[in-house]
Design a protein around this motif. Sequence first.
Motif, PDB file in Angstrom:
ATOM      1  N   ASN A  91       0.850  -1.132   0.095  1.00  0.00           N
ATOM      2  CA  ASN A  91      -0.207  -0.116  -0.126  1.00  0.00           C
ATOM      3  C   ASN A  91       0.878   1.296   0.115  1.00  0.00           C
ATOM      4  O   ASN A  91       0.461   2.250  -0.025  1.00  0.00           O
ATOM      5  CB  ASN A  91      -0.940   0.033   1.178  1.00  0.00           C
ATOM      6  CG  ASN A  91      -1.982  -1.056   1.358  1.00  0.00           C
ATOM      7  OD1 ASN A  91      -2.612  -1.332   0.446  1.00  0.00           O
ATOM      8  ND2 ASN A  91      -1.702  -2.181   2.122  1.00  0.00           N
ATOM      9  N   ASN A  92       2.247   1.157   0.095  1.00  0.00           N
ATOM     10  CA  ASN A  92       3.116   2.112  -0.436  1.00  0.00           C
ATOM     11  C   ASN A  92       2.853   3.045   1.078  1.00  0.00           C
ATOM     12  O   ASN A  92       2.829   4.508   0.957  1.00  0.00           O
ATOM     13  CB  ASN A  92       2.814   3.161  -1.464  1.00  0.00           C
ATOM     14  CG  ASN A  92       4.047   3.597  -1.968  1.00  0.00           C
ATOM     15  OD1 ASN A  92       5.211   3.041  -1.661  1.00  0.00           O
ATOM     16  ND2 ASN A  92       4.022   4.805  -2.546  1.00  0.00           N
ATOM     17  N   ILE A  93       2.826   2.377   2.401  1.00  0.00           N
ATOM     18  CA  ILE A  93       2.601   3.283   3.509  1.00  0.00           C
ATOM     19  C   ILE A  93       3.958   2.942   4.258  1.00  0.00           C
ATOM     20  O   ILE A  93       4.789   2.082   4.375  1.00  0.00           O
ATOM     21  CB  ILE A  93       1.492   2.410   4.278  1.00  0.00           C
ATOM     22  CG1 ILE A  93       0.221   2.780   3.593  1.00  0.00           C
ATOM     23  CG2 ILE A  93       1.354   2.999   5.611  1.00  0.00           C
ATOM     24  CD1 ILE A  93      -0.905   1.679   4.514  1.00  0.00           C
ATOM     25  N   THR A  94       4.351   4.115   4.786  1.00  0.00           N
ATOM     26  CA  THR A  94       5.480   3.956   6.042  1.00  0.00           C
ATOM     27  C   THR A  94       5.096   3.590   7.273  1.00  0.00           C
ATOM     28  O   THR A  94       4.136   3.887   7.765  1.00  0.00           O
ATOM     29  CB  THR A  94       6.049   5.615   6.173  1.00  0.00           C
ATOM     30  OG1 THR A  94       6.603   5.929   4.723  1.00  0.00           O
ATOM     31  CG2 THR A  94       7.380   5.442   6.884  1.00  0.00           C
ATOM     32  N   VAL A  95       5.809   2.731   7.524  1.00  0.00           N
ATOM     33  CA  VAL A  95       5.305   2.025   9.240  1.00  0.00           C
ATOM     34  C   VAL A  95       6.290   2.124  10.151  1.00  0.00           C
ATOM     35  O   VAL A  95       7.644   1.750   9.622  1.00  0.00           O
ATOM     36  CB  VAL A  95       4.807   0.625   8.877  1.00  0.00           C
ATOM     37  CG1 VAL A  95       4.559   0.021  10.445  1.00  0.00           C
ATOM     38  CG2 VAL A  95       3.725   0.211   7.879  1.00  0.00           C
ATOM     39  N   PHE A  96       5.960   2.697  11.194  1.00  0.00           N
ATOM     40  CA  PHE A  96       6.865   2.751  12.178  1.00  0.00           C
ATOM     41  C   PHE A  96       6.635   1.814  13.329  1.00  0.00           C
ATOM     42  O   PHE A  96       5.572   1.765  13.916  1.00  0.00           O
ATOM     43  CB  PHE A  96       6.902   4.164  13.081  1.00  0.00           C
ATOM     44  CG  PHE A  96       7.516   5.337  12.248  1.00  0.00           C
ATOM     45  CD1 PHE A  96       8.821   5.522  12.361  1.00  0.00           C
ATOM     46  CD2 PHE A  96       6.696   6.116  11.456  1.00  0.00           C
ATOM     47  CE1 PHE A  96       9.379   6.552  11.618  1.00  0.00           C
ATOM     48  CE2 PHE A  96       7.430   6.935  10.689  1.00  0.00           C
ATOM     49  CZ  PHE A  96       8.800   7.395  10.780  1.00  0.00           C
ATOM     50  N   LEU A  97       7.335   0.731  13.732  1.00  0.00           N
ATOM     51  CA  LEU A  97       7.292  -0.370  14.929  1.00  0.00           C
ATOM     52  C   LEU A  97       7.782   0.083  15.919  1.00  0.00           C
ATOM     53  O   LEU A  97       9.439   0.323  15.842  1.00  0.00           O
ATOM     54  CB  LEU A  97       7.686  -1.691  14.472  1.00  0.00           C
ATOM     55  CG  LEU A  97       6.849  -2.302  13.176  1.00  0.00           C
ATOM     56  CD1 LEU A  97       7.522  -3.478  12.814  1.00  0.00           C
ATOM     57  CD2 LEU A  97       5.580  -2.427  13.349  1.00  0.00           C
ATOM     58  N   VAL A  98       7.364   0.227  17.135  1.00  0.00           N
ATOM     59  CA  VAL A  98       8.188   0.472  18.581  1.00  0.00           C
ATOM     60  C   VAL A  98       8.387  -0.679  19.018  1.00  0.00           C
ATOM     61  O   VAL A  98       7.681  -1.690  19.005  1.00  0.00           O
ATOM     62  CB  VAL A  98       7.343   1.323  19.477  1.00  0.00           C
ATOM     63  CG1 VAL A  98       7.969   1.604  20.833  1.00  0.00           C
ATOM     64  CG2 VAL A  98       7.021   2.750  18.863  1.00  0.00           C
ATOM     65  N   GLY A  99       9.808  -0.893  19.485  1.00  0.00           N
ATOM     66  CA  GLY A  99      10.314  -2.243  19.868  1.00  0.00           C
ATOM     67  C   GLY A  99      10.895  -1.821  21.259  1.00  0.00           C
ATOM     68  O   GLY A  99      11.579  -1.169  21.593  1.00  0.00           O
ATOM     69  N   HIS A 100      10.356  -2.914  22.059  1.00  0.00           N
ATOM     70  CA  HIS A 100      10.946  -3.172  23.501  1.00  0.00           C
ATOM     71  C   HIS A 100      12.315  -3.461  23.411  1.00  0.00           C
ATOM     72  O   HIS A 100      12.560  -4.201  22.665  1.00  0.00           O
ATOM     73  CB  HIS A 100       9.976  -3.768  24.465  1.00  0.00           C
ATOM     74  CG  HIS A 100       8.779  -3.046  24.768  1.00  0.00           C
ATOM     75  ND1 HIS A 100       8.372  -1.833  25.257  1.00  0.00           N
ATOM     76  CD2 HIS A 100       7.495  -3.700  24.350  1.00  0.00           C
ATOM     77  CE1 HIS A 100       7.331  -1.767  25.343  1.00  0.00           C
ATOM     78  NE2 HIS A 100       6.605  -2.692  24.795  1.00  0.00           N
ATOM     79  N   VAL A 101      13.182  -3.195  24.623  1.00  0.00           N
ATOM     80  CA  VAL A 101      14.546  -3.602  24.856  1.00  0.00           C
ATOM     81  C   VAL A 101      14.361  -4.362  26.067  1.00  0.00           C
ATOM     82  O   VAL A 101      13.610  -4.075  27.109  1.00  0.00           O
ATOM     83  CB  VAL A 101      15.358  -2.419  24.867  1.00  0.00           C
ATOM     84  CG1 VAL A 101      16.713  -2.787  25.523  1.00  0.00           C
ATOM     85  CG2 VAL A 101      15.500  -1.552  23.423  1.00  0.00           C
ATOM     86  N   THR A 102      15.216  -5.489  26.172  1.00  0.00           N
ATOM     87  CA  THR A 102      15.284  -6.322  27.277  1.00  0.00           C
ATOM     88  C   THR A 102      16.062  -5.546  28.321  1.00  0.00           C
ATOM     89  O   THR A 102      16.997  -4.528  28.197  1.00  0.00           O
ATOM     90  CB  THR A 102      15.704  -7.675  26.865  1.00  0.00           C
ATOM     91  OG1 THR A 102      17.177  -7.603  26.606  1.00  0.00           O
ATOM     92  CG2 THR A 102      14.960  -8.332  25.983  1.00  0.00           C
TER      93      THR A 102
END
Length: 162
Positions: A124-135
């Motif tokens: 869909n030509n969408i920019t996606v930001f994923l937030v990732g946790h840190v251990t």
Amino acid sequence: LGGGLVHGSVVLLSGEPGIGKSTLLLQICEFLGKTSKILYVSGEESPNQIKLRGERLGITTDNLKVYSETNMNYIKNAIAGENPDIIIVDSVQTMLNPEIGSSPGNVSQIKDVTSSFMRIAKDNNITVFLVGHVTKDGAIAGPKILEHMVDTVIYFILLFSL
């Protein structure tokens, strides 16, 4: 990001709890919301919590929709209905495909959910930001493959504390 957002890309934003990932992304929404429709999918905070933080930060854009959900089936429907230019997922470890018999944050869930967002971004030509946790040991929570699946990894570290 090398000069700006790349449509259809997936960016993993990671760092220790409390370092400001969600706050930074909300501030970015104010700027990007001038020209882009944004869907902020929160698996951790309620829309009211995000609204209150947005008010404290002076976020006024009308192009930001907040959706509090973790079920990928519902999230996909919301994406189709909203047709956003940008999706923010806070956080990828809270998302879940109900067809996989494991809990959110499990290796198979993270891989499946990330793959789903990759397909959504590319198709869909969408920019996606994923937030990732840190251990606690400083690694991004979940499988190491998560970092290899996305197009860009931004990792925040605290160099000193007052």
